[in-house]
Design a protein around this motif. Structure first.
Motif, PDB file in Angstrom:
ATOM      1  N   SER A   9      -8.952   5.217   5.819  1.00 17.60           N
ATOM      2  CA  SER A   9      -9.254   6.367   5.069  1.00 17.60           C
ATOM      3  C   SER A   9      -8.111   6.466   4.052  1.00 17.60           C
ATOM      4  CB  SER A   9      -9.284   7.573   6.000  1.00 17.60           C
ATOM      5  OG  SER A   9     -10.260   7.411   6.966  1.00 17.60           O
ATOM      6  N   LEU A  10      -6.638   6.272   4.458  1.00 22.24           N
ATOM      7  CA  LEU A  10      -5.613   6.557   3.655  1.00 22.24           C
ATOM      8  C   LEU A  10      -5.628   5.593   2.484  1.00 22.24           C
ATOM      9  CD1 LEU A  10      -2.988   7.534   6.395  1.00 22.24           C
ATOM     10  CD2 LEU A  10      -3.909   9.109   4.557  1.00 22.24           C
ATOM     11  N   LEU A  11      -6.021   4.029   2.933  1.00 22.27           N
ATOM     12  CA  LEU A  11      -5.981   3.262   1.956  1.00 22.27           C
ATOM     13  C   LEU A  11      -6.984   3.311   1.095  1.00 22.27           C
ATOM     14  CD1 LEU A  11      -4.869   0.320   4.588  1.00 22.27           C
ATOM     15  CD2 LEU A  11      -3.400   1.251   3.046  1.00 22.27           C
ATOM     16  N   ILE A  12      -8.143   3.685   1.450  1.00 21.75           N
ATOM     17  CA  ILE A  12      -9.252   3.819   0.467  1.00 21.75           C
ATOM     18  C   ILE A  12      -8.924   4.924  -0.497  1.00 21.75           C
ATOM     19  CG2 ILE A  12     -11.440   4.698   0.277  1.00 21.75           C
ATOM     20  CD1 ILE A  12     -12.252   2.936   2.856  1.00 21.75           C
ATOM     21  N   GLY A  13      -8.171   5.826   0.170  1.00 24.44           N
ATOM     22  CA  GLY A  13      -7.789   7.126  -0.616  1.00 24.44           C
ATOM     23  C   GLY A  13      -6.973   6.818  -1.679  1.00 24.44           C
ATOM     24  N   ALA A  14      -5.776   5.766  -1.276  1.00 25.71           N
ATOM     25  CA  ALA A  14      -4.991   5.210  -2.240  1.00 25.71           C
ATOM     26  C   ALA A  14      -5.445   4.638  -3.306  1.00 25.71           C
ATOM     27  CB  ALA A  14      -3.543   4.650  -1.637  1.00 25.71           C
ATOM     28  N   HIS A  15      -6.441   3.584  -2.892  1.00 26.52           N
ATOM     29  CA  HIS A  15      -7.104   2.927  -4.036  1.00 26.52           C
ATOM     30  C   HIS A  15      -8.039   3.868  -4.878  1.00 26.52           C
ATOM     31  CE1 HIS A  15      -9.116  -0.399  -5.731  1.00 26.52           C
ATOM     32  NE2 HIS A  15     -10.402  -0.524  -5.137  1.00 26.52           N
ATOM     33  N   PHE A  16      -8.359   4.541  -4.506  1.00 22.55           N
ATOM     34  CA  PHE A  16      -9.357   5.596  -5.457  1.00 22.55           C
ATOM     35  C   PHE A  16      -8.400   6.391  -6.549  1.00 22.55           C
ATOM     36  CE2 PHE A  16     -10.659   9.940  -6.412  1.00 22.55           C
ATOM     37  CZ  PHE A  16     -11.930   9.576  -6.992  1.00 22.55           C
ATOM     38  N   VAL A  17      -7.147   6.739  -6.079  1.00 25.78           N
ATOM     39  CA  VAL A  17      -6.174   7.414  -6.955  1.00 25.78           C
ATOM     40  C   VAL A  17      -5.749   6.233  -8.021  1.00 25.78           C
ATOM     41  CG1 VAL A  17      -3.816   8.091  -7.244  1.00 25.78           C
ATOM     42  CG2 VAL A  17      -5.395   8.858  -5.376  1.00 25.78           C
ATOM     43  N   GLU A  18      -5.634   5.023  -7.553  1.00 26.83           N
ATOM     44  CA  GLU A  18      -5.317   4.018  -8.330  1.00 26.83           C
ATOM     45  C   GLU A  18      -6.411   3.733  -9.677  1.00 26.83           C
ATOM     46  OE1 GLU A  18      -3.889   0.218  -6.627  1.00 26.83           O
ATOM     47  OE2 GLU A  18      -3.594   1.148  -4.894  1.00 26.83           O
ATOM     48  N   GLN A  19      -7.497   3.789  -9.246  1.00 28.48           N
ATOM     49  CA  GLN A  19      -8.659   3.666 -10.388  1.00 28.48           C
ATOM     50  C   GLN A  19      -8.544   4.971 -11.257  1.00 28.48           C
ATOM     51  OE1 GLN A  19     -12.343   1.560  -9.420  1.00 28.48           O
ATOM     52  NE2 GLN A  19     -11.619   1.998  -7.119  1.00 28.48           N
ATOM     53  N   LYS A  20      -8.819   6.277 -10.484  1.00 28.68           N
ATOM     54  CA  LYS A  20      -9.040   7.221 -11.310  1.00 28.68           C
ATOM     55  C   LYS A  20      -7.995   8.248 -11.942  1.00 28.68           C
ATOM     56  CE  LYS A  20     -12.617   8.481 -12.087  1.00 28.68           C
ATOM     57  NZ  LYS A  20     -13.530   8.010 -13.284  1.00 28.68           N
ATOM     58  N   PHE A  21      -6.936   8.079 -11.561  1.00 31.22           N
ATOM     59  CA  PHE A  21      -5.488   8.923 -12.028  1.00 31.22           C
ATOM     60  C   PHE A  21      -4.638   8.228 -13.037  1.00 31.22           C
ATOM     61  CE2 PHE A  21      -7.139  11.199  -8.388  1.00 31.22           C
ATOM     62  CZ  PHE A  21      -6.335  12.432  -8.355  1.00 31.22           C
ATOM     63  N   ASP A  22      -3.817   8.999 -13.509  1.00 29.74           N
ATOM     64  CA  ASP A  22      -3.124   8.452 -14.789  1.00 29.74           C
ATOM     65  C   ASP A  22      -1.962   7.482 -14.382  1.00 29.74           C
ATOM     66  OD1 ASP A  22      -0.552  10.146 -14.293  1.00 29.74           O
ATOM     67  OD2 ASP A  22      -2.163  11.566 -13.938  1.00 29.74           O
ATOM     68  N   PRO A  23      -1.339   6.809 -15.030  1.00 27.34           N
ATOM     69  CA  PRO A  23      -0.593   5.536 -14.841  1.00 27.34           C
ATOM     70  C   PRO A  23       0.553   5.904 -13.582  1.00 27.34           C
ATOM     71  CG  PRO A  23      -1.083   5.519 -17.131  1.00 27.34           C
ATOM     72  CD  PRO A  23      -1.567   6.775 -16.352  1.00 27.34           C
ATOM     73  N   TYR A  27       0.627   8.352 -11.434  1.00 26.63           N
ATOM     74  CA  TYR A  27       0.046   8.331  -9.993  1.00 26.63           C
ATOM     75  C   TYR A  27      -0.496   7.138  -9.499  1.00 26.63           C
ATOM     76  CZ  TYR A  27       0.840  13.280  -9.220  1.00 26.63           C
ATOM     77  OH  TYR A  27       1.613  14.375  -8.869  1.00 26.63           O
ATOM     78  N   GLN A  28      -1.027   6.371 -10.399  1.00 24.11           N
ATOM     79  CA  GLN A  28      -1.448   4.826 -10.012  1.00 24.11           C
ATOM     80  C   GLN A  28      -0.304   4.238  -9.526  1.00 24.11           C
ATOM     81  OE1 GLN A  28      -2.972   3.385 -13.869  1.00 24.11           O
ATOM     82  NE2 GLN A  28      -5.109   3.763 -13.273  1.00 24.11           N
ATOM     83  N   GLU A  29       0.835   4.257 -10.142  1.00 27.27           N
ATOM     84  CA  GLU A  29       2.038   3.504  -9.381  1.00 27.27           C
ATOM     85  C   GLU A  29       2.565   4.237  -8.301  1.00 27.27           C
ATOM     86  OE1 GLU A  29       3.481   0.619 -10.318  1.00 27.27           O
ATOM     87  OE2 GLU A  29       1.857   0.672 -12.019  1.00 27.27           O
ATOM     88  N   ARG A  30       2.575   5.410  -8.020  1.00 27.35           N
ATOM     89  CA  ARG A  30       2.587   6.112  -6.662  1.00 27.35           C
ATOM     90  C   ARG A  30       1.862   5.797  -5.676  1.00 27.35           C
ATOM     91  NH1 ARG A  30       6.058   6.642  -9.888  1.00 27.35           N
ATOM     92  NH2 ARG A  30       7.397   8.586 -10.426  1.00 27.35           N
ATOM     93  N   ALA A  31       0.410   5.534  -5.991  1.00 29.59           N
ATOM     94  CA  ALA A  31      -0.649   5.284  -5.029  1.00 29.59           C
ATOM     95  C   ALA A  31      -0.313   3.782  -4.567  1.00 29.59           C
ATOM     96  CB  ALA A  31      -1.881   5.401  -5.832  1.00 29.59           C
ATOM     97  N   LYS A  32       0.221   2.829  -5.295  1.00 34.37           N
ATOM     98  CA  LYS A  32       0.319   1.455  -5.029  1.00 34.37           C
ATOM     99  C   LYS A  32       1.573   1.544  -3.999  1.00 34.37           C
ATOM    100  CE  LYS A  32      -1.446  -0.736  -9.378  1.00 34.37           C
ATOM    101  NZ  LYS A  32      -0.931  -1.340 -10.534  1.00 34.37           N
ATOM    102  N   SER A  33       2.573   2.256  -4.413  1.00 33.88           N
ATOM    103  CA  SER A  33       3.611   2.197  -3.445  1.00 33.88           C
ATOM    104  C   SER A  33       3.282   2.773  -2.316  1.00 33.88           C
ATOM    105  CB  SER A  33       4.735   3.155  -4.199  1.00 33.88           C
ATOM    106  OG  SER A  33       5.893   3.264  -3.420  1.00 33.88           O
ATOM    107  N   SER A  34       2.489   3.922  -2.290  1.00 33.40           N
ATOM    108  CA  SER A  34       2.093   4.523  -0.880  1.00 33.40           C
ATOM    109  C   SER A  34       1.193   3.444  -0.210  1.00 33.40           C
ATOM    110  CB  SER A  34       1.201   5.794  -1.112  1.00 33.40           C
ATOM    111  OG  SER A  34       2.177   6.894  -1.907  1.00 33.40           O
ATOM    112  N   ARG A  35       0.391   2.957  -0.832  1.00 40.44           N
ATOM    113  CA  ARG A  35      -0.383   1.728   0.068  1.00 40.44           C
ATOM    114  C   ARG A  35       0.388   0.928   0.670  1.00 40.44           C
ATOM    115  NH1 ARG A  35      -3.389  -2.276  -2.006  1.00 40.44           N
ATOM    116  NH2 ARG A  35      -3.030  -1.504  -4.217  1.00 40.44           N
ATOM    117  N   SER A  36       1.579   0.232  -0.124  1.00 41.40           N
ATOM    118  CA  SER A  36       2.400  -0.625   0.574  1.00 41.40           C
ATOM    119  C   SER A  36       3.124  -0.075   1.877  1.00 41.40           C
ATOM    120  CB  SER A  36       3.424  -1.120  -0.663  1.00 41.40           C
ATOM    121  OG  SER A  36       2.607  -1.738  -1.770  1.00 41.40           O
ATOM    122  N   LYS A  37       3.558   1.404   1.651  1.00 38.64           N
ATOM    123  CA  LYS A  37       4.425   1.901   2.661  1.00 38.64           C
ATOM    124  C   LYS A  37       3.399   1.839   3.746  1.00 38.64           C
ATOM    125  CE  LYS A  37       7.742   4.216  -0.363  1.00 38.64           C
ATOM    126  NZ  LYS A  37       8.255   5.593  -0.766  1.00 38.64           N
TER     127      LYS A  37
END
Length: 316
Positions: A78-92, A94-104
Motif C-alpha cells: 500500500s505504501l509503495l503504491i502510494g509513493a508511486h502514485f505521488v511520483e506520477q501525479k504530483f509536482d517535481p 514531491y516526486q523526488e520526495r516520493a522516490k526517497s520515501s519509497r527507497s527508505k
C-alpha cells in the motif's frame, strides 16, 4: 480488529494527535467507550505512560515514542503504491520526495517481506496518461505554484477558460483567487478557493488555467473551512434519458462517465440517465456514440441533437 491490534493503533493515534478523547477513540475503532477505558487500563499495566485528564482526553507522557513498527506485506505494498502514485501525479518536488520515501521503505523491510512485496508489485501498474502530455506537465507546474501559494497564504491570478460559456456568451476571464486547497478529482487537479470576481467559493480545473502567477496579496483562510469535510453544492438538476443499443451497453457501463446517474436493462437496450447542469455539458459525448445512442428526453435536447446532425450532414 483484535484487541492487540487495537491497542497498538491507539498508541499510534495518541502519538500522532497528542490528546484524544475516549469518545473519539471509540468512534475511530468502532467500539464502546467502556472498551476504550479497559484498553487504557491495559496499556497502563503494560508500562505505556498514558495520561488521562477528565474532560480533556488521553495523551502520552511527554518524551515517550513508540519504537519503529514492522510492516506486513499488504501494508508495504500500500505504501509503495502510494509513493508511486505521488511520483506520477504530483509536482517535481514531491516526486523526488516520493522516490526517497519509497527507497527508505524498501530499505527497512525484512528480506522476506521486501521480496513478497516486490513480487506483488510486478502484478500491478498505475497509468497516468495525462501526466505524459504537455498539458499534464503544465498541470504539475500549476500544482507546485498553487501549493507554494497555499503555504505562503498568497492569492493567485490566472486566465481561466470555462468548458461552457457564461450568460454573456464569454468563456474566458481573468481571476484572482485565495486558494483554500487542491483536490485530485477523477484524475484531474482542481483548486478550491475564494474568487474575487464572483465573491464566492469556486472550483477551478488546473488544466483550464493559463498565465498562473502568485500575487503579493495575502489572505486568511476561514478557520471553519475543512477541505476534507467540504462538499461542493450539487447543482446538477436536469435529467437526460437515453437509449443505448446493446452493442455499446457494456462500454458505457465501464466508461465511468462523470454525469452518469444510473442505468437499467430493457428489451430495447440500455436505458441511461444522466444528471447535468446544462445539456450542453453532455452534447459532444452523446454525439460521439453516433447512431448507437438515442436521446429520449428532454425533447428540447433531442431537437438540439437532431439539428446538430443535420448540420453535419450538410457539411459532408
Amino acid at each position: 480488529m483484535n484487541k492487540t491490534d487495537r491497542l497498538l493503533a491507539i498508541v499510534l493515534e495518541l502519538q500522532r494527535k497528542g490528546v484524544v478523547r475516549a469518545e473519539d477513540l471509540a468512534a475511530r475503532f468502532e467500539t464502546s467507550v467502556r472498551t476504550i477505558y479497559r484498553d487504557m487500563q491495559a496499556l497502563s499495566e503494560a508500562s505505556v505512560p498514558i495520561v488521562g485528564e477528565p474532560g480533556v482526553g488521553y495523551s502520552l507522557m511527554e518524551g515517550f515514542f513508540l519504537p519503529p513498527v514492522s510492516f506486513t506485506v499488504e501494508e508495504a505494498v500500500s505504501l509503495l503504491i502510494g509513493a508511486h502514485f505521488v511520483e506520477q501525479k504530483f509536482d517535481p518536488r514531491y516526486q523526488e520526495r516520493a522516490k526517497s520515501s519509497r527507497s527508505k521503505i524498501e530499505a527497512v523491510l525484512p528480506q522476506q517481506v521486501r521480496a513478497e512485496a516486490a513480487n506483488i508489485l510486478t502484478t500491478m501498474r498505475l497509468l497516468a496518461f495525462a501526466s505524459d502530455t504537455p498539458a499534464g506537465k503544465q498541470e504539475k507546474e500549476w500544482v507546485e505554484k498553487i501549493r507554494q501559494a497555499l503555504l505562503d497564504a498568497k492569492k493567485v491570478s490566472f486566465h481561466y477558460r470555462k468548458s461552457l460559456a457564461e450568460e454573456d456568451g464569454n468563456r474566458d476571464s481573468v481571476r484572482v483567487v485565495a486558494p483554500y486547497g487542491l483536490a485530485l478529482v477523477g484524475g484531474a487537479w482542481t483548486m478550491i478557493g475564494h474568487c474575487d470576481l464572483r465573491d464566492d467559493l469556486r472550483h477551478f480545473r488546473l488544466s483550464r488555467m493559463s498565465q498562473l502567477a502568485i500575487t503579493e496579496e495575502g489572505y486568511q483562510r476561514p478557520p471553519d473551512f475543512n477541505l476534507h469535510a467540504y462538499k461542493p453544492m450539487d447543482d446538477r438538476k436536469t435529467y437526460v434519458r437515453l437509449l443505448a443499443q446493446r452493442d455499446i451497453a457494456e462500454r458505457i457501463k465501464e466508461s465511468n462517465y462523470f454525469f452518469l446517474e444510473g442505468w437499467e436493462d430493457s428489451s430495447d437496450g440500455l436505458l441511461i440517465t444522466l444528471r447535468v447542469r446544462q445539456t450542453e455539458e453532455v452534447k459532444q459525448w452523446v454525439l460521439g456514440w453516433g447512431a448507437y445512442l438515442e436521446v429520449l428526453e428532454p425533447e428540447m435536447f433531442r431537437r438540439e441533437i437532431r439539428e446538430e446532425i443535420e448540420k453535419m450532414i450538410k457539411r459532408y
